[in-house]
Motif scaffolding. Structure first.
Motif, PDB file in Angstrom:
ATOM      1  N   ARG A 277      45.699  35.185  36.815  1.00 16.54           N
ATOM      2  CA  ARG A 277      47.073  35.249  37.461  1.00 16.54           C
ATOM      3  C   ARG A 277      47.758  36.574  37.275  1.00 16.54           C
ATOM      4  NH1 ARG A 277      50.004  30.589  38.109  1.00 16.54           N
ATOM      5  NH2 ARG A 277      48.881  28.604  37.359  1.00 16.54           N
ATOM      6  N   PRO A 278      47.865  37.257  38.403  1.00 16.01           N
ATOM      7  CA  PRO A 278      48.252  38.733  38.476  1.00 16.01           C
ATOM      8  C   PRO A 278      49.537  39.005  37.768  1.00 16.01           C
ATOM      9  CG  PRO A 278      48.511  37.694  40.731  1.00 16.01           C
ATOM     10  CD  PRO A 278      48.158  36.878  39.620  1.00 16.01           C
ATOM     11  N   LEU A 279      49.742  40.006  37.427  1.00 13.19           N
ATOM     12  CA  LEU A 279      51.008  40.560  36.775  1.00 13.19           C
ATOM     13  C   LEU A 279      51.648  41.287  37.871  1.00 13.19           C
ATOM     14  CD1 LEU A 279      49.849  42.014  33.239  1.00 13.19           C
ATOM     15  CD2 LEU A 279      50.833  39.624  33.710  1.00 13.19           C
ATOM     16  N   GLY A 280      52.359  40.514  38.843  1.00 13.42           N
ATOM     17  CA  GLY A 280      53.415  41.100  39.725  1.00 13.42           C
ATOM     18  C   GLY A 280      52.367  41.600  40.747  1.00 13.42           C
ATOM     19  N   ARG A 281      52.955  41.855  42.172  1.00 11.01           N
ATOM     20  CA  ARG A 281      52.213  42.473  43.243  1.00 11.01           C
ATOM     21  C   ARG A 281      51.778  43.710  42.614  1.00 11.01           C
ATOM     22  NH1 ARG A 281      53.229  41.051  48.491  1.00 11.01           N
ATOM     23  NH2 ARG A 281      52.435  43.452  48.982  1.00 11.01           N
ATOM     24  N   VAL A 282      50.356  43.961  43.180  1.00 10.56           N
ATOM     25  CA  VAL A 282      49.677  45.426  42.600  1.00 10.56           C
ATOM     26  C   VAL A 282      50.091  46.494  43.224  1.00 10.56           C
ATOM     27  CG1 VAL A 282      47.524  43.974  42.280  1.00 10.56           C
ATOM     28  CG2 VAL A 282      48.033  44.923  44.474  1.00 10.56           C
ATOM     29  N   ASP A 283      51.177  46.407  44.158  1.00 14.95           N
ATOM     30  CA  ASP A 283      51.596  47.507  44.880  1.00 14.95           C
ATOM     31  C   ASP A 283      53.326  47.865  44.276  1.00 14.95           C
ATOM     32  OD1 ASP A 283      52.497  45.274  46.038  1.00 14.95           O
ATOM     33  OD2 ASP A 283      52.593  46.538  48.112  1.00 14.95           O
ATOM     34  N   SER A 284      53.551  47.042  43.464  1.00 22.75           N
ATOM     35  CA  SER A 284      54.906  47.010  43.140  1.00 22.75           C
ATOM     36  C   SER A 284      55.142  47.516  41.673  1.00 22.75           C
ATOM     37  CB  SER A 284      55.359  45.315  43.007  1.00 22.75           C
ATOM     38  OG  SER A 284      56.790  45.513  42.553  1.00 22.75           O
ATOM     39  N   ILE A 285      56.347  48.169  41.555  1.00 24.26           N
ATOM     40  CA  ILE A 285      56.736  48.612  40.317  1.00 24.26           C
ATOM     41  C   ILE A 285      56.869  47.520  39.233  1.00 24.26           C
ATOM     42  CG2 ILE A 285      59.336  48.393  40.804  1.00 24.26           C
ATOM     43  CD1 ILE A 285      59.836  50.869  39.217  1.00 24.26           C
ATOM     44  N   ASP A 286      57.127  46.385  39.802  1.00 29.94           N
ATOM     45  CA  ASP A 286      56.989  44.997  38.763  1.00 29.94           C
ATOM     46  C   ASP A 286      55.425  45.214  38.180  1.00 29.94           C
ATOM     47  OD1 ASP A 286      57.563  42.460  37.748  1.00 29.94           O
ATOM     48  OD2 ASP A 286      56.234  41.574  39.454  1.00 29.94           O
ATOM     49  N   HIS A 287      54.561  45.414  38.808  1.00 27.26           N
ATOM     50  CA  HIS A 287      53.243  45.501  37.973  1.00 27.26           C
ATOM     51  C   HIS A 287      53.060  46.504  37.269  1.00 27.26           C
ATOM     52  CE1 HIS A 287      48.771  44.969  37.927  1.00 27.26           C
ATOM     53  NE2 HIS A 287      48.848  45.887  38.029  1.00 27.26           N
ATOM     54  N   HIS A 288      53.750  47.859  37.351  1.00 28.78           N
ATOM     55  CA  HIS A 288      53.806  48.830  36.731  1.00 28.78           C
ATOM     56  C   HIS A 288      54.512  48.635  35.272  1.00 28.78           C
ATOM     57  CE1 HIS A 288      54.042  52.944  35.349  1.00 28.78           C
ATOM     58  NE2 HIS A 288      55.328  52.987  35.389  1.00 28.78           N
ATOM     59  N   LEU A 289      55.893  47.842  35.414  1.00 29.20           N
ATOM     60  CA  LEU A 289      56.355  47.753  34.158  1.00 29.20           C
ATOM     61  C   LEU A 289      55.638  46.660  33.311  1.00 29.20           C
ATOM     62  CD1 LEU A 289      59.899  46.892  35.849  1.00 29.20           C
ATOM     63  CD2 LEU A 289      59.192  49.011  34.369  1.00 29.20           C
ATOM     64  N   LEU A 290      55.091  45.856  33.735  1.00 24.04           N
ATOM     65  CA  LEU A 290      54.349  44.775  33.068  1.00 24.04           C
ATOM     66  C   LEU A 290      53.127  45.445  32.481  1.00 24.04           C
ATOM     67  CD1 LEU A 290      55.009  41.608  35.288  1.00 24.04           C
ATOM     68  CD2 LEU A 290      55.760  41.925  32.911  1.00 24.04           C
ATOM     69  N   THR A 291      52.173  45.935  33.152  1.00 23.11           N
ATOM     70  CA  THR A 291      50.970  46.670  32.544  1.00 23.11           C
ATOM     71  C   THR A 291      51.411  47.686  31.605  1.00 23.11           C
ATOM     72  OG1 THR A 291      50.847  48.095  34.493  1.00 23.11           O
ATOM     73  CG2 THR A 291      49.641  45.823  34.628  1.00 23.11           C
ATOM     74  N   SER A 292      52.479  48.299  31.693  1.00 25.08           N
ATOM     75  CA  SER A 292      52.731  49.462  30.994  1.00 25.08           C
ATOM     76  C   SER A 292      53.237  48.890  29.482  1.00 25.08           C
ATOM     77  CB  SER A 292      54.009  50.353  31.316  1.00 25.08           C
ATOM     78  OG  SER A 292      53.528  51.117  32.509  1.00 25.08           O
ATOM     79  N   TRP A 293      53.646  47.920  29.663  1.00 29.85           N
ATOM     80  CA  TRP A 293      54.316  47.081  28.520  1.00 29.85           C
ATOM     81  C   TRP A 293      53.258  46.377  27.522  1.00 29.85           C
ATOM     82  CZ3 TRP A 293      54.564  41.643  26.909  1.00 29.85           C
ATOM     83  CH2 TRP A 293      55.436  41.687  25.593  1.00 29.85           C
ATOM     84  N   LEU A 294      52.308  45.733  28.408  1.00 28.74           N
ATOM     85  CA  LEU A 294      51.062  45.126  27.923  1.00 28.74           C
ATOM     86  C   LEU A 294      50.191  46.338  27.222  1.00 28.74           C
ATOM     87  CD1 LEU A 294      49.898  42.541  27.577  1.00 28.74           C
ATOM     88  CD2 LEU A 294      48.495  43.023  29.819  1.00 28.74           C
ATOM     89  N   ALA A 295      50.059  47.322  27.725  1.00 34.14           N
ATOM     90  CA  ALA A 295      49.152  48.384  27.088  1.00 34.14           C
ATOM     91  C   ALA A 295      49.686  49.171  25.745  1.00 34.14           C
ATOM     92  CB  ALA A 295      49.074  49.723  28.144  1.00 34.14           C
ATOM     93  N   GLU A 296      50.817  48.727  25.467  1.00 37.90           N
ATOM     94  CA  GLU A 296      51.552  49.171  24.282  1.00 37.90           C
ATOM     95  C   GLU A 296      51.291  48.384  22.914  1.00 37.90           C
ATOM     96  OE1 GLU A 296      55.725  49.510  24.905  1.00 37.90           O
ATOM     97  OE2 GLU A 296      55.588  50.928  26.576  1.00 37.90           O
ATOM     98  N   GLY A 297      50.634  47.296  22.961  1.00 43.53           N
ATOM     99  CA  GLY A 297      50.194  46.501  21.804  1.00 43.53           C
ATOM    100  C   GLY A 297      48.958  45.722  21.962  1.00 43.53           C
TER     101      GLY A 297
END
Length: 297
Positions: A277-297
């Motif tokens: 299940r993808p974290l938002g559209r890969v071309d969207s800032i939605d994806h950036h917000l989620l992957t950034s948050w996920l990478a913090e912990g």
């Protein structure tokens, strides 16, 4: 992010000169991108068609609209709209195989190339929607190399419209770390994304974050922090990304914009990714917000 970072010099100080624009159109080094009804015309390999000045000689007189996008070094880049023709006619005119949505090209285009295609799409879309003056209703004409239109009757100067919207990753207070995701009306079962909404008249961006989250999810947020922005020319958006911290973990969805919402831990998001299940559209800032948050912990 995708649709940002285009390398073109938009030459704002030169594009108001129609003589200079005409010279660039005749320049052998200039290139022309061709679009049809908001879609990119692509060749048999799926790459966007880029015409040389020599190739575009038969195209420009038949185009509904020609706009100057900017300079790639010293070479000018233009875009033409062939929307008045059928897809087959438009493709044949420029030697294309088909017309495709810009967003389907993301996997094969770099962010800067995608930015220029999106830029061309958004500007040409605006021209089709602004053929008449909103003040007096008279016809408008293209000026400034395609970056403005002027009313032929009242001289009103019209510029391309941008529609700002906020998109926000909301974090729960306390431990464990959790973020708020929601299933929007029309989304399939099990599909979740961050919250977003248009900025209203008389609102700051931060005000819009707090209002949208409260209206849609019933969540009151306190601190709001800017994360970045993304051009979203589909047709005229500007997505402004934030993080916000909720004052409590109570949720009460509106049942209209959102069908459900819940808090997710990082472990739960990783499980979703592992399940395909993808974290938002890969071309969207939605994806950036989620992957950034996920990478913090």
């Amino acid at each position: 992010m995708t649709y940002g970072g285009g390398w073109l010099d938009r030459a704002g100080g030169r594009r108001a000169d129609p003589g200079w624009i005409s010279e660039r159109l005749a320049d052998a080094d200039s290139t022309v991108l061709a679009l049809w009804r908001d879609r990119c015309l692509v060749d048999a390999d799926g790459s966007p068609v880029r015409l040389t000045a020599a190739d575009s000689g038969a195209v420009l007189p038949r185009a509904d609209q020609t706009v100057f996008l900017g300079l790639d070094g010293t070479a000018a880049v233009f875009a033409v709209d062939l929307s008045a023709r059928t897809e087959r006619e438009a493709a044949a005119l420029v030697g294309a195989a088909s017309a495709v949505d810009v967003r389907t090209l993301v996997g094969r285009l770099g962010p800067a190339d995608a930015a220029i295609q999106g830029y061309a799409r958004g500007l040409l879309h605006w021209h089709r929607q602004q053929r008449h003056c909103g003040g007096c209703g008279a016809a408008t004409v293209t000026t400034f190399g395609g970056h403005a239109r002027t009313c032929a009757a009242c001289d009103r100067l019209l510029f391309p419209r941008i529609e700002p919207a906020i998109i926000v990753l909301v974090e729960a207070p306390g431990s464990p770390d959790r973020c708020l995701l929601a299933r929007h009306n029309g989304a399939p079962e099990g599909s979740y994304s961050t919250l977003a909404g248009f900025v209203e008249v008389g609102e700051s961006l931060e005000d819009a974050v707090r209002r949208e989250v409260a209206e849609e999810a019933g969540v009151v947020v306190g601190d709001v922090a800017y994360q970045g922005s993304q051009a979203w020319p589909f047709p005229a958006g500007l997505m402004v990304g934030f993080r916000a911290t909720a004052e409590s973990d109570r949720i009460e969805v509106d049942g209209e914009e959102l069908l459900e919402a819940r808090w997710f831990t990082r472990a739960e998001l990783r499980e979703r990714v592992a399940a395909g299940r993808p974290l938002g559209r890969v071309d969207s800032i939605d994806h950036h917000l989620l992957t950034s948050w996920l990478a913090e912990g």
